[in-house]
Write a protein that holds these residues in place. Structure first.
Motif, PDB file in Angstrom:
ATOM      1  N   ALA A  14     -31.221  -7.717  -5.764  1.00 31.70           N
ATOM      2  CA  ALA A  14     -30.725  -6.333  -5.945  1.00 31.70           C
ATOM      3  C   ALA A  14     -31.801  -5.487  -6.127  1.00 31.70           C
ATOM      4  O   ALA A  14     -32.431  -5.470  -7.114  1.00 31.70           O
ATOM      5  N   GLY A  15     -32.019  -4.256  -5.198  1.00 30.82           N
ATOM      6  CA  GLY A  15     -32.878  -3.385  -5.373  1.00 30.82           C
ATOM      7  C   GLY A  15     -34.077  -3.813  -4.488  1.00 30.82           C
ATOM      8  O   GLY A  15     -35.228  -2.867  -4.662  1.00 30.82           O
ATOM      9  N   GLY A  26     -28.601   5.006  -6.666  1.00 30.84           N
ATOM     10  CA  GLY A  26     -29.278   5.540  -7.822  1.00 30.84           C
ATOM     11  C   GLY A  26     -30.366   4.781  -8.353  1.00 30.84           C
ATOM     12  O   GLY A  26     -30.938   4.852  -9.409  1.00 30.84           O
ATOM     13  N   THR A  27     -31.024   4.116  -7.407  1.00 32.45           N
ATOM     14  CA  THR A  27     -32.249   3.240  -7.665  1.00 32.45           C
ATOM     15  C   THR A  27     -33.603   3.738  -7.097  1.00 32.45           C
ATOM     16  O   THR A  27     -33.488   4.226  -5.800  1.00 32.45           O
ATOM     17  N   GLU A  28     -34.587   3.915  -7.735  1.00 32.60           N
ATOM     18  CA  GLU A  28     -35.807   4.411  -7.152  1.00 32.60           C
ATOM     19  C   GLU A  28     -36.801   3.326  -6.803  1.00 32.60           C
ATOM     20  O   GLU A  28     -37.104   2.197  -7.482  1.00 32.60           O
ATOM     21  N   GLY A  48     -26.905  -6.529  -4.108  1.00 29.44           N
ATOM     22  CA  GLY A  48     -26.191  -7.539  -4.935  1.00 29.44           C
ATOM     23  C   GLY A  48     -24.951  -8.012  -4.190  1.00 29.44           C
ATOM     24  O   GLY A  48     -24.745  -7.903  -3.058  1.00 29.44           O
ATOM     25  N   GLU A  49     -24.123  -8.113  -5.228  1.00 30.16           N
ATOM     26  CA  GLU A  49     -22.897  -8.921  -5.000  1.00 30.16           C
ATOM     27  C   GLU A  49     -21.732  -7.898  -4.538  1.00 30.16           C
ATOM     28  O   GLU A  49     -20.704  -8.413  -4.315  1.00 30.16           O
ATOM     29  N   LYS A  50     -22.122  -6.838  -4.833  1.00 25.24           N
ATOM     30  CA  LYS A  50     -20.948  -5.842  -4.390  1.00 25.24           C
ATOM     31  C   LYS A  50     -21.341  -4.774  -3.312  1.00 25.24           C
ATOM     32  O   LYS A  50     -22.573  -4.352  -3.316  1.00 25.24           O
ATOM     33  N   PRO A  51     -20.311  -4.556  -2.458  1.00 26.45           N
ATOM     34  CA  PRO A  51     -20.934  -3.705  -1.446  1.00 26.45           C
ATOM     35  C   PRO A  51     -20.972  -2.057  -1.847  1.00 26.45           C
ATOM     36  O   PRO A  51     -20.043  -1.734  -2.802  1.00 26.45           O
ATOM     37  N   LYS A  67     -24.303 -11.676  -0.598  1.00 28.24           N
ATOM     38  CA  LYS A  67     -25.059 -10.627  -0.803  1.00 28.24           C
ATOM     39  C   LYS A  67     -25.019  -9.385   0.246  1.00 28.24           C
ATOM     40  O   LYS A  67     -24.738  -9.761   1.322  1.00 28.24           O
ATOM     41  N   TYR A  68     -24.771  -8.181  -0.356  1.00 29.03           N
ATOM     42  CA  TYR A  68     -24.698  -7.079   0.294  1.00 29.03           C
ATOM     43  C   TYR A  68     -25.786  -6.115   0.589  1.00 29.03           C
ATOM     44  O   TYR A  68     -26.807  -6.285  -0.146  1.00 29.03           O
ATOM     45  N   ALA A  69     -25.657  -5.093   1.537  1.00 31.74           N
ATOM     46  CA  ALA A  69     -27.052  -4.497   1.886  1.00 31.74           C
ATOM     47  C   ALA A  69     -26.593  -2.983   2.281  1.00 31.74           C
ATOM     48  O   ALA A  69     -25.557  -3.031   2.795  1.00 31.74           O
ATOM     49  N   LEU A  70     -27.262  -2.087   1.868  1.00 30.39           N
ATOM     50  CA  LEU A  70     -27.432  -0.497   2.657  1.00 30.39           C
ATOM     51  C   LEU A  70     -28.395  -0.858   3.778  1.00 30.39           C
ATOM     52  O   LEU A  70     -29.408  -1.212   3.710  1.00 30.39           O
ATOM     53  N   GLU A  71     -27.736  -0.416   4.911  1.00 33.73           N
ATOM     54  CA  GLU A  71     -28.762  -0.197   6.139  1.00 33.73           C
ATOM     55  C   GLU A  71     -29.040   0.926   6.794  1.00 33.73           C
ATOM     56  O   GLU A  71     -28.195   1.785   6.972  1.00 33.73           O
TER      57      GLU A  71
END
Length: 504
Positions: A262-263, A406-408, A280-283, A305-309
């Protein structure tokens, strides 16, 4: 001491928008042999992009034959290939008849926008473009498969007749390839997550989504993980070899880039441009115009595993346009030489919105425009503005990912054709102001498919082993410009994007 005949290999079919390739990897993840078969899509009307599914299969046969000849000339035999993975252009949709095994019409390619009036109608019926996003992670747009299926049902008599007979089957390109090669009707979770029809929490076809788009479950394939044996190849040079890996092209690149935590994020610069961020494991359901998608599931019992695209419709294809339609360049390699003739873009910006703007803008009324031209502008400035366009749009996606997660993000892994250009990667680092990391082995999409297949057939035993294979020597790029200069460039880009809107 082992002999050549003791070595084992994994094959990967990489079926893209403008070419098909077959690559053979050794257990270290190195390419031993490959062959590419380029082809052209058909543009019957403005905004239409399609391809004969039969020609796609023929291109695969050609690519496999070319690679196997090379493989044989090195002293190896096809029987040493223990499995084959498939990675494919996503969303592109095929309709075929299960009785005849033949396609009913041309495949509608992912960037086709003929469904625009239908999409507007569907959004009106739904009340919102994001009505089903909490189920499938996606907005209602021309991009995804369900609207292409609906268009075929409404406009292609052969498709309508097959439905009446009960023999109609839809599929994305992975489904079509696996069906034609093994006889089995399946898809994987990554491709299914791009149809607007799969519930991304349950990994089953959503009854609510199917009813809304008018698609029957009997017309859709079984959903499987990204790493398991789907069947054995029935004939040809690879007869008897199992197909054991399947991922949409961008998810395959995520695996090939070893973005297992994740990240971590990767950006692929191909015909279009696609950034995936492992959540990670949650959308995570985006509030900033991004898509929520399945990253991968490496085995039937593995945790998905999920992703933002975020995706850019036009990247490398803008260079093809400059070559084939405008005649600005003779070959893509010329882009680097031309853009090297100038120190900056000279105030010229090129918004490559040939079929609208994708994430995070989602404006199908945008069209391509070159702004800021003066008599000072040269071919070099237009070439540089073309390369910069991809980099600006990548930054817009990255900003949306930061807000949603919320991650840099401090590092971006990159791959794809445009990453061969040091200059483009330096521009990208300048615009992003983070480290841009390019692997020595650029074929990460095909490698990802090979890794999934190898895991399924036991060539590799764990995700840890895949990580070791995927990691290699890298080149890092850092920003060389001031924050003041970057701010000035970004303001110019934002103004250019405004000028591209409300044209269609």
């Amino acid at each position: 001491m082992s002999s050549k005949s003791d070595e084992v290999f994994i094959g990967a079919i990489d079926q893209g928008t403008s070419s098909t390739r077959f690559l053979i990897f050794n257990v270290k993840g190195q390419i031993v042999a490959s062959h590419q078969c380029e082809y052209e899509n058909h543009y019957a009307k403005a905004g239409w992009v399609e391809k004969s599914p039969t020609e796609i299969i023929e291109s695969i046969d050609t690519a496999i034959a070319g690679t196997c000849r090379r493989f044989n000339s090195l002293g190896y035999d096809a029987s040493q290939i223990k499995g084959v993975g498939i990675t494919n252009q996503r969303e592109t949709t095929v309709a075929f008849d299960i009785e005849t095994g033949e396609a009913l019409t041309n495949a509608i390619i992912w960037n086709d926008v003929r469904t625009k009036p239908l999409v507007r109608q569907l959004i009106e019926e739904a009340g919102s473009a994001t009505r089903f996003a909490s189920i499938n992670g996606l907005p209602i747009t021309t991009y995804f498969s369900a609207v292409k299926m609906r268009w075929m049902l409404e406009n292609v008599p052969e498709v309508q007749a097959a439905r009446e007979r009960g023999t109609l089957r839809f599929g994305t390109i992975d489904t079509w390839l696996i069906y034609k090669m093994t006889g089995n009707y399946v898809t994987d979770v990554t491709n299914a997550s791009r149809t607007m029809l799969m519930d991304i929490k349950t990994f089953k076809w959503s009854q609510e989504c199917m009813e809304f788009f008018g698609i029957r479950e009997s017309e859709l394939p079984d959903i499987r993980s990204s790493a398991e044996v789907y069947g054995k190849i029935q004939d040809g040079r690879l007869e008897g070899i199992p197909i054991g890996g399947c991922l949409g092209d961008q998810q395959a690149a995520m695996v090939g880039q070893s973005c297992f935590d994740a990240g971590e994020a990767k950006n692929t610069y191909g015909t279009g441009c696609f950034m995936l961020f492992n959540t990670g494991e949650k959308p995570i359901f985006s509030k900033n115009g991004l898509l929520t998608t399945v990253g991968y599931q490496l085995g039937p019992d593995a945790t998905p595993k999920y992703a933002l695209e975020g995706s850019i419709a036009v990247a490398g294809s803008a260079i093809q346009w400059l070559r084939d339609k405008i005649g600005l360049i003779v070959s893509p390699a010329e882009m680097g030489f031309l853009s090297d003739t100038v120190d900056d873009n000279g105030g010229v910006y090129f918004v490559t919105a040939f079929s609208g703007l994708f994430a995070p803008y989602w404006r199908d009324d945008a069209r391509g425009c070159i702004v800021g031209l003066t008599q000072y502008a040269t071919r070099g400035h237009i070439a540089r503005a073309t390369l910069e366009s991809v980099c600006y749009q990548t930054r817009a996606i990255l900003e949306a990912m930061r807000k949603d997660s919320g991650t840099e993000l401090r590092r971006l892994r990159v791959d794809g054709g445009l990453t061969n250009s040091d200059q483009t990667m330096q521009i990208q680092a300048d615009i992003l102001d983070i480290e841009v990391v390019r692997p020595e082995m650029r074929e990460t999409t095909a490698l990802g498919a090979a890794l999934a297949a190898g895991l399924a057939v036991g060539v590799w035993k764990s995700e840890g082993e895949l990580r070791q294979v995927a990691q290699s020597n890298v080149t890092a790029f850092w920003s060389h410009i001031t924050e003041e200069k970057r701010t000035e460039m970004l303001k110019g880009w934002d103004k250019a994007v405004e000028r591209s809107l409300d044209w269609a």
